[in-house]
Design an enzyme around this catalytic site. Sequence first.
Site, PDB file in Angstrom:
ATOM      1  N   GLU A  24     -16.002  64.660 -25.586  1.00  0.00           N
ATOM      2  CA  GLU A  24     -15.367  65.855 -25.024  1.00  0.00           C
ATOM      3  C   GLU A  24     -15.767  67.129 -25.774  1.00  0.00           C
ATOM      4  OE1 GLU A  24     -13.981  65.489 -22.249  1.00  0.00           O
ATOM      5  OE2 GLU A  24     -13.564  63.351 -22.246  1.00  0.00           O
ATOM      6  N   LYS A  25     -16.841  67.046 -26.526  1.00  0.00           N
ATOM      7  CA  LYS A  25     -17.284  68.216 -27.293  1.00  0.00           C
ATOM      8  C   LYS A  25     -17.741  69.325 -26.348  1.00  0.00           C
ATOM      9  CE  LYS A  25     -22.027  66.630 -27.828  1.00  0.00           C
ATOM     10  NZ  LYS A  25     -22.001  65.385 -27.140  1.00  0.00           N
TER      11      LYS A  25
END
Length: 151
Positions: free
Chosen positions: A57-58
């Site tokens: 989810e960066k």
Amino acid sequence: TNPGRVCTLIPAHEWNSMFAHDPTTPKISDETACWGMAYKVKSGMEQQVKAHLDYREKDGYTIDFVDVFDGSLEQPVLTDVMVYVGVSDNPSFAGASSLHDTAKVIAHAEGPSGTNREYLFHLCRALREKNPRAVDLYLESLEKLVNEIVA
């Protein structure tokens, strides 16, 4: 590869600000339910799972903590549950686009995981199957427009 859009949780005040001048996009309140799933992580695996999620989810997401309710929406069944949300001040946040423009992107985008429209269709179907009350007006509108575009 032709990147598309993902479904992102956005704080209500930011959503309404981004779409203030778009009559086609539903407005939401702080009390609007966001339907989804919560997962319990096996004891001892928390750091490993969080590291994996932080990597996945960066670039575009911020961690927040929310209460989770069951279908009754009366009392939380879980509190302080970690969730990734999109915030508009993140440099990688795609920002607002009209419902129709977003539908056009989703209808034609494809990436390593498949077509963007299948991602949308599976998400909408999963919400309907999990709880018939799980209505998301924005996703329903997108689903309808994408179906019209690809028909």
